[in-house]
Structure formats: structure tokens, C-alpha cells
Scaffold this motif. Structure first.
Motif, PDB file in Angstrom:
ATOM      1  N   PRO A 124       0.815  -1.227   0.000  1.00  0.00           N
ATOM      2  CA  PRO A 124       0.000   0.000   0.000  1.00  0.00           C
ATOM      3  C   PRO A 124       0.847   1.275   0.000  1.00  0.00           C
ATOM      4  O   PRO A 124       0.468   2.283  -0.596  1.00  0.00           O
TER       5      PRO A 124
ATOM      6  N   PHE B  40      -1.959   2.554  -2.577  1.00  0.00           N
ATOM      7  CA  PHE B  40      -3.316   2.024  -2.470  1.00  0.00           C
ATOM      8  C   PHE B  40      -4.198   2.997  -1.688  1.00  0.00           C
ATOM      9  O   PHE B  40      -3.720   3.734  -0.833  1.00  0.00           O
ATOM     10  N   GLY B  41      -5.505   2.937  -1.934  1.00  0.00           N
ATOM     11  CA  GLY B  41      -6.472   3.661  -1.124  1.00  0.00           C
ATOM     12  C   GLY B  41      -6.595   3.013   0.244  1.00  0.00           C
ATOM     13  O   GLY B  41      -5.983   1.978   0.523  1.00  0.00           O
TER      14      GLY B  41
ATOM     15  N   ALA C 289      -8.062  -0.783   0.279  1.00  0.00           N
ATOM     16  CA  ALA C 289      -7.093  -1.726  -0.280  1.00  0.00           C
ATOM     17  C   ALA C 289      -5.881  -1.845   0.633  1.00  0.00           C
ATOM     18  O   ALA C 289      -5.346  -2.940   0.837  1.00  0.00           O
TER      19      ALA C 289
ATOM     20  N   LEU D 282     -12.701  -4.797  -4.727  1.00  0.00           N
ATOM     21  CA  LEU D 282     -12.152  -3.435  -4.708  1.00  0.00           C
ATOM     22  C   LEU D 282     -12.088  -2.845  -6.110  1.00  0.00           C
ATOM     23  O   LEU D 282     -12.380  -1.674  -6.316  1.00  0.00           O
ATOM     24  N   GLY D 283     -11.695  -3.654  -7.075  1.00  0.00           N
ATOM     25  CA  GLY D 283     -11.626  -3.184  -8.449  1.00  0.00           C
ATOM     26  C   GLY D 283     -12.981  -2.753  -8.967  1.00  0.00           C
ATOM     27  O   GLY D 283     -13.103  -1.734  -9.654  1.00  0.00           O
TER      28      GLY D 283
ATOM     29  N   THR E 294     -14.094   0.450  -6.387  1.00  0.00           N
ATOM     30  CA  THR E 294     -13.276   1.669  -6.289  1.00  0.00           C
ATOM     31  C   THR E 294     -12.558   2.013  -7.584  1.00  0.00           C
ATOM     32  O   THR E 294     -12.122   3.149  -7.741  1.00  0.00           O
TER      33      THR E 294
ATOM     34  N   GLU F 125      -9.632   1.022  -8.363  1.00  0.00           N
ATOM     35  CA  GLU F 125      -8.182   1.089  -8.121  1.00  0.00           C
ATOM     36  C   GLU F 125      -7.493  -0.022  -8.909  1.00  0.00           C
ATOM     37  O   GLU F 125      -7.384  -1.151  -8.444  1.00  0.00           O
TER      38      GLU F 125
ATOM     39  N   VAL G 169      -4.291  -0.555  -9.813  1.00  0.00           N
ATOM     40  CA  VAL G 169      -3.030  -1.091  -9.294  1.00  0.00           C
ATOM     41  C   VAL G 169      -3.286  -2.018  -8.108  1.00  0.00           C
ATOM     42  O   VAL G 169      -2.754  -3.122  -8.040  1.00  0.00           O
ATOM     43  N   ALA G 170      -4.115  -1.565  -7.168  1.00  0.00           N
ATOM     44  CA  ALA G 170      -4.430  -2.389  -6.000  1.00  0.00           C
ATOM     45  C   ALA G 170      -5.148  -3.667  -6.426  1.00  0.00           C
ATOM     46  O   ALA G 170      -4.854  -4.752  -5.914  1.00  0.00           O
ATOM     47  N   THR G 171      -6.060  -3.550  -7.374  1.00  0.00           N
ATOM     48  CA  THR G 171      -6.780  -4.721  -7.868  1.00  0.00           C
ATOM     49  C   THR G 171      -5.822  -5.725  -8.486  1.00  0.00           C
ATOM     50  O   THR G 171      -5.854  -6.911  -8.156  1.00  0.00           O
TER      51      THR G 171
END
Length: 117
Positions: free
Chosen positions: A26, A31-32, A35, A83-84, A87, A89, A91-93
Motif C-alpha cells: 500500500p 493504495f487507497g 485496499a 475493490l476493483g 473503487t 483502483e 493497481v491495488a486490484t
């Protein structure tokens, strides 16, 4: 030849090396909050599980370790997908889904036995 080629001792070593990556991701990749919380929590659980395997006195049965490994892989992968979708996100996904899939592959290839621990 067995399809479960990775001994439990090597599996635990991989987990000890991978858990800090989950914890640091993170901060490294921005990351948010959600995530980040999931990644840090899963990394902490993974580190505890890995340490319980290499400790002199094993604290959980090997069969339970296998179950926890499967759960960690699935929760990480599914969390990444959710999460993907919620949100966006990317990169986090990608990281969480990839990490979860890699952990499931490690789990599938591990020979869960006390022999050669």
C-alpha cells in the motif's frame, strides 16, 4: 512424480518473504484506504501463519495450515476483485488478485506433510 513438489519448509520460507510485500505494497504503490487495510491485514495474517510453521513447536496442525493458506489466497483474490469493481483502483486490484492467485498456486503445489518440514 508428485504434482505437490514444494516442501512445507520451502512454502513457509516463501510466505515469510511474501508477507512483508503485502504489508508494504500500500505504501509502495499508493493504495487507497480500503485496499491498504486489506493488504496489511492479509500480510499480517500470512506472516503469523508462516511463523507458526517454522517455529520449533508447531502451533497449528498441518491440515489447518493448508486450509488457512487456501482461505488467505481466496480472500486476497476476491477482495482485489471487489475493490476493483467498487473503487476502480487498478493497481491495488491487479496486485491483490495477482497475489491471491500466486498464493493459491503455491498452496496447490505444496506437499503438506511433516516429513521434510
Amino acid at each position: 512424480m508428485s504434482t505437490r513438489a514444494i516442501p512445507l519448509s520451502a512454502h513457509a520460507t516463501i510466505e515469510v518473504l511474501a508477507a512483508p510485500l503485502l504489508i508494504a505494497a500500500p505504501f509502495l504503490f499508493g493504495f487507497g484506504q480500503a485496499a491498504g487495510a486489506i493488504s496489511i491485514a492479509m500480510g499480517t495474517v500470512l506472516m503469523g501463519l508462516a511463523i507458526s510453521t517454522v517455529a520449533e513447536a508447531r502451533t497449528i496442525p498441518i491440515s489447518a495450515h493448508a486450509g488457512f493458506d487456501f482461505a488467505i489466497g481466496m480472500v486476497t483474490l476476491i477482495s482485489g476483485l471487489v475493490l476493483g469493481l467498487t473503487t476502480g483502483e487498478a493497481v491495488a486490484t491487479a496486485f491483490l488478485v495477482g497475489f491471491g492467485a500466486a498464493h493459491l498456486a503455491l498452496t496447490a503445489l505444496t506437499r503438506y506433510s511433516a516429513r521434510g518440514v
